[in-house]
Design an enzyme around this catalytic site. Structure first.
Site, PDB file in Angstrom:
ATOM      1  N   VAL A  71       4.006   4.061  -1.060  1.00 40.11           N
ATOM      2  CA  VAL A  71       3.492   4.521  -2.304  1.00 40.11           C
ATOM      3  C   VAL A  71       4.920   5.071  -2.182  1.00 40.11           C
ATOM      4  CG1 VAL A  71       1.042   5.688  -2.538  1.00 40.11           C
ATOM      5  CG2 VAL A  71       3.148   6.995  -1.362  1.00 40.11           C
ATOM      6  N   HIS A 131      -1.506   1.243  -4.354  1.00 41.90           N
ATOM      7  CA  HIS A 131      -1.907   2.767  -4.095  1.00 41.90           C
ATOM      8  C   HIS A 131      -1.473   3.634  -4.612  1.00 41.90           C
ATOM      9  CE1 HIS A 131      -3.682   1.849   0.484  1.00 41.90           C
ATOM     10  NE2 HIS A 131      -5.187   1.104  -0.993  1.00 41.90           N
ATOM     11  N   GLN A 181       0.491  -1.294  -0.091  1.00 44.11           N
ATOM     12  CA  GLN A 181       0.347  -0.355   0.232  1.00 44.11           C
ATOM     13  C   GLN A 181       1.075   1.292  -0.102  1.00 44.11           C
ATOM     14  OE1 GLN A 181      -3.436  -0.579   3.036  1.00 44.11           O
ATOM     15  NE2 GLN A 181      -1.699  -1.699   3.599  1.00 44.11           N
ATOM     16  N   ALA A 197       8.348  -4.863  12.041  1.00 42.50           N
ATOM     17  CA  ALA A 197       8.593  -5.434  11.005  1.00 42.50           C
ATOM     18  C   ALA A 197      10.376  -5.870  10.973  1.00 42.50           C
ATOM     19  CB  ALA A 197       8.513  -4.873   9.871  1.00 42.50           C
TER      20      ALA A 197
HETATM   21  C1  BJW Z   1       4.647  -1.225  12.758  1.00 45.82           C
HETATM   22  C2  BJW Z   1       5.978  -0.960  13.099  1.00 45.82           C
HETATM   23  C3  BJW Z   1       7.020  -1.609  12.398  1.00 45.82           C
HETATM   24  C4  BJW Z   1       4.258   1.268  13.063  1.00 45.82           C
HETATM   25  N1  BJW Z   1       6.926  -2.110  12.199  1.00 45.82           N
HETATM   26  N2  BJW Z   1       4.352  -2.570  12.086  1.00 45.82           N
HETATM   27  C5  BJW Z   1     -15.169  -1.342   2.356  1.00 45.82           C
HETATM   28  C6  BJW Z   1     -15.523  -0.994   3.437  1.00 45.82           C
HETATM   29  C7  BJW Z   1     -15.514   0.139   4.502  1.00 45.82           C
HETATM   30  C8  BJW Z   1     -15.398   1.497   3.686  1.00 45.82           C
HETATM   31  C9  BJW Z   1     -14.834   1.283   1.908  1.00 45.82           C
HETATM   32  C10 BJW Z   1     -14.677  -0.682   1.621  1.00 45.82           C
HETATM   33  N3  BJW Z   1     -14.172  -0.626   0.805  1.00 45.82           N
HETATM   34  C11 BJW Z   1     -13.741   0.647   0.290  1.00 45.82           C
HETATM   35  C12 BJW Z   1     -13.869   1.558   0.601  1.00 45.82           C
HETATM   36  C13 BJW Z   1     -13.736   2.972   1.154  1.00 45.82           C
HETATM   37  C14 BJW Z   1     -12.366   3.383   1.868  1.00 45.82           C
HETATM   38  C15 BJW Z   1     -11.763   2.856   2.854  1.00 45.82           C
HETATM   39  O1  BJW Z   1     -11.149   2.054   2.925  1.00 45.82           O
HETATM   40  N4  BJW Z   1     -12.115   3.157   3.979  1.00 45.82           N
HETATM   41  C16 BJW Z   1     -11.312   3.465   5.416  1.00 45.82           C
HETATM   42  C17 BJW Z   1     -11.407   4.108   6.152  1.00 45.82           C
HETATM   43  C18 BJW Z   1     -12.372   2.769   6.001  1.00 45.82           C
HETATM   44  N5  BJW Z   1     -11.272   2.882   0.310  1.00 45.82           N
HETATM   45  C19 BJW Z   1     -11.459   3.740  -0.524  1.00 45.82           C
HETATM   46  O2  BJW Z   1     -11.841   4.959  -0.871  1.00 45.82           O
HETATM   47  C20 BJW Z   1     -10.234   2.658  -1.716  1.00 45.82           C
HETATM   48  N6  BJW Z   1     -10.876   2.559  -2.805  1.00 45.82           N
HETATM   49  C21 BJW Z   1     -12.302   1.905  -3.582  1.00 45.82           C
HETATM   50  O3  BJW Z   1     -12.140   1.164  -2.793  1.00 45.82           O
HETATM   51  O4  BJW Z   1     -12.647   2.205  -4.925  1.00 45.82           O
HETATM   52  C22 BJW Z   1     -13.781   1.984  -5.197  1.00 45.82           C
HETATM   53  C23 BJW Z   1     -14.639   2.377  -4.175  1.00 45.82           C
HETATM   54  C24 BJW Z   1     -15.106   3.727  -4.626  1.00 45.82           C
HETATM   55  C25 BJW Z   1     -15.948   4.849  -4.031  1.00 45.82           C
HETATM   56  C26 BJW Z   1     -16.876   3.983  -2.598  1.00 45.82           C
HETATM   57  C27 BJW Z   1     -16.470   2.617  -2.652  1.00 45.82           C
HETATM   58  C28 BJW Z   1     -15.356   1.729  -3.474  1.00 45.82           C
HETATM   59  C29 BJW Z   1      -8.651   3.740  -2.127  1.00 45.82           C
HETATM   60  C30 BJW Z   1      -7.896   3.313  -0.238  1.00 45.82           C
HETATM   61  C31 BJW Z   1      -6.311   4.044  -0.592  1.00 45.82           C
HETATM   62  C32 BJW Z   1      -5.952   4.728   0.102  1.00 45.82           C
HETATM   63  N7  BJW Z   1      -4.884   5.754  -0.177  1.00 45.82           N
HETATM   64  C33 BJW Z   1      -4.584   6.085   0.689  1.00 45.82           C
HETATM   65  C34 BJW Z   1      -3.442   7.661   0.376  1.00 45.82           C
HETATM   66  C35 BJW Z   1      -2.405   7.171  -0.585  1.00 45.82           C
HETATM   67  C36 BJW Z   1      -1.448   8.340  -1.566  1.00 45.82           C
HETATM   68  C37 BJW Z   1      -0.784   8.419   0.236  1.00 45.82           C
HETATM   69  O5  BJW Z   1       0.121   8.156   0.381  1.00 45.82           O
HETATM   70  O6  BJW Z   1      -0.525   9.638   0.640  1.00 45.82           O
HETATM   71  O7  BJW Z   1      -3.206   4.894   0.575  1.00 45.82           O
HETATM   72  S1  BJW Z   1      -4.893   6.706   2.442  1.00 45.82           S
HETATM   73  C38 BJW Z   1      -3.627   5.478   3.545  1.00 45.82           C
HETATM   74  O8  BJW Z   1      -4.084   4.321   4.378  1.00 45.82           O
HETATM   75  C39 BJW Z   1      -2.672   4.853   2.521  1.00 45.82           C
HETATM   76  C40 BJW Z   1      -1.731   4.048   2.782  1.00 45.82           C
HETATM   77  O9  BJW Z   1      -1.732   3.107   2.015  1.00 45.82           O
HETATM   78  C41 BJW Z   1      -3.579   3.492   3.582  1.00 45.82           C
HETATM   79  C42 BJW Z   1      -3.349   2.357   4.680  1.00 45.82           C
HETATM   80  O10 BJW Z   1      -2.772   2.815   5.593  1.00 45.82           O
HETATM   81  P1  BJW Z   1      -1.467   1.401   6.007  1.00 45.82           P
HETATM   82  O11 BJW Z   1      -0.235   1.230   5.709  1.00 45.82           O
HETATM   83  O12 BJW Z   1      -1.970   0.900   7.560  1.00 45.82           O
HETATM   84  O13 BJW Z   1      -0.496   2.236   7.205  1.00 45.82           O
HETATM   85  P2  BJW Z   1      -1.046   3.107   9.191  1.00 45.82           P
HETATM   86  O14 BJW Z   1      -0.390   4.177   9.429  1.00 45.82           O
HETATM   87  O15 BJW Z   1      -2.594   3.267   9.335  1.00 45.82           O
HETATM   88  O16 BJW Z   1      -1.101   1.996   9.422  1.00 45.82           O
HETATM   89  C43 BJW Z   1       0.860   1.738   9.980  1.00 45.82           C
HETATM   90  C44 BJW Z   1       0.940   0.746  11.240  1.00 45.82           C
HETATM   91  O17 BJW Z   1       2.416   0.281  11.081  1.00 45.82           O
HETATM   92  C45 BJW Z   1       0.224   0.288  12.420  1.00 45.82           C
HETATM   93  O18 BJW Z   1      -1.011  -0.995  12.581  1.00 45.82           O
HETATM   94  C46 BJW Z   1       1.099   0.697  13.368  1.00 45.82           C
HETATM   95  O19 BJW Z   1       1.202  -0.098  14.140  1.00 45.82           O
HETATM   96  C47 BJW Z   1       1.962   0.211  12.023  1.00 45.82           C
HETATM   97  N8  BJW Z   1       3.407   0.123  13.076  1.00 45.82           N
HETATM   98  N9  BJW Z   1       5.466   1.082  13.137  1.00 45.82           N
HETATM   99  C48 BJW Z   1       5.751  -3.057  12.371  1.00 45.82           C
HETATM  100  N10 BJW Z   1       8.014  -0.836  12.741  1.00 45.82           N
END
Ligand code: BJW
Length: 252
Positions: free
Chosen positions: A111, A127, A109, A239
């Site tokens: 970028v 992403h 995920q 990790a």
């Molecule tokens: C460690 C550590 C260490 C720290 N070792 N661990 C189904 C249900 C509900 C909602 C939806 C659904 N399907 C779709 C949706 C809507 C939406 C969504 O998911 N919303 C939720 C918030 C509820 N999804 C979308 O809109 C997606 N599109 C889509 O589904 O299209 C079809 C559609 C359209 C319209 C309506 C419905 C369907 C698109 C999602 C795009 C996400 N984009 C981002 C930004 C990318 C660009 C950027 O980087 O700026 O992606 S958002 C952000 O979150 C980014 C990340 O890739 C993504 C995930 O975050 P991630 O990687 O998990 O990071 P963190 O910070 O959250 O977590 C870090 C973790 O690491 C933590 O747990 C720490 O504890 C841990 N950690 N240090 C190991 N050393």
């Protein structure tokens, strides 16, 4: 619950036998490279901005200069960052699997491009990438040079504006990336979820797909997440510390 050492031993044994491995990574794997996770607060110049509010098409439409400046500052940070042992150990796993005719797919995920920098080859960017920008008028892509942009919003050579080639909330993921992820999740015998809060879909759903298909599922995360109680093994730790130990035990 088993000790971390026992969990590592058990997962390493599965890794040493696995024929097809899929790994989903999130921002946590790059935290040890100095890149802030998505849900941690930003520092310095950007501390008052919430990434979840900036990562939307609505934010870009409302203030393209602000959003582009933020992504360009992240682009610079990612360029300057080096992969950590979490990234390089995943590249090691890929090499081991390949050498014995196995399959390895890295679904990220992130970028930031750090998996590729670490030597991983079969990387699926769910992403998008902060290193590729796209014209809002023609959809043509460009890979900007190392220098920061001079002007915000960033003018496109084709007359529109350049936007970062990332996937924002409400936008579709690249169809080929989703297809590759579904294929990897349905055919793997071992699935890892690493450093992701597992709340953003569709990425967060792939672990359940793998689990339903009978794969052993493993989470590696510093903190508990919504999938922690659903996976076969949830290993609590960094990790960059856990994955190298898995590699060492699995391929010694
Ligand atoms: C460690 C550590 C260490 C720290 N070792 N661990 C189904 C249900 C509900 C909602 C939806 C659904 N399907 C779709 C949706 C809507 C939406 C969504 O998911 N919303 C939720 C918030 C509820 N999804 C979308 O809109 C997606 N599109 C889509 O589904 O299209 C079809 C559609 C359209 C319209 C309506 C419905 C369907 C698109 C999602 C795009 C996400 N984009 C981002 C930004 C990318 C660009 C950027 O980087 O700026 O992606 S958002 C952000 O979150 C980014 C990340 O890739 C993504 C995930 O975050 P991630 O990687 O998990 O990071 P963190 O910070 O959250 O977590 C870090 C973790 O690491 C933590 O747990 C720490 O504890 C841990 N950690 N240090 C190991 N050393």
């Amino acid at each position: 619950m088993d000790s971390i050492a026992k969990q590592i031993e058990s997962v390493a044994a599965a890794l040493s036998r696995a024929r097809s491995v899929a790994v989903l990574t999130g921002a946590g794997i790059s935290a040890e490279s100095g890149i802030r996770t998505f849900r941690d607060t930003m520092e310095g110049l950007w501390k008052e901005f919430d990434p979840q509010k900036l990562a939307t098409p609505q934010a870009f439409a409302a203030d393209p200069a602000l959003v582009s400046r933020w992504y360009d500052s992240r682009r610079q940070g990612c360029r300057a960052a080096d992969p950590n042992p979490g990234h390089t150990s995943l590249a090691d796993i890929e090499r081991h699997l390949e050498s014995r005719g196995g399959r390895f797919t890295l679904l990220t995920q992130n970028v930031d491009g750090l998996h590729q920098k670490a030597g991983s080859r079969n990387v699926v960017e769910l992403h998008g990438s902060v290193h590729v920008w796209r014209c809002t008028k023609t959809d043509k892509e460009v890979t900007p040079g190392p220098e920061p942009f001079q002007q915000f919003p960033v003018p496109s050579p084709w007359g529109g504006t350049l936007r970062p080639g990332v996937v924002w909330f409400g936008e579709m993921l690249p169809p080929a990336a989703v297809e590759a992820a579904e294929d990897a999740a349905t055919t793997c015998d071992l699935f890892f979820s690493v450093g992701t809060s597992a709340v953003v879909y569709p990425a967060a759903g792939f672990v359940a797909v793998a689990h339903r298909r009978g794969a052993l599922t493993v989470e590696i995360n510093r903190d508990p997440t919504p999938i922690s109680s659903h996976v076969t093994h949830s290993i609590r730790g960094k990790a960059g510390e856990i994955i190298p130990q898995l590699v060492q035990h699995a391929f010694k």
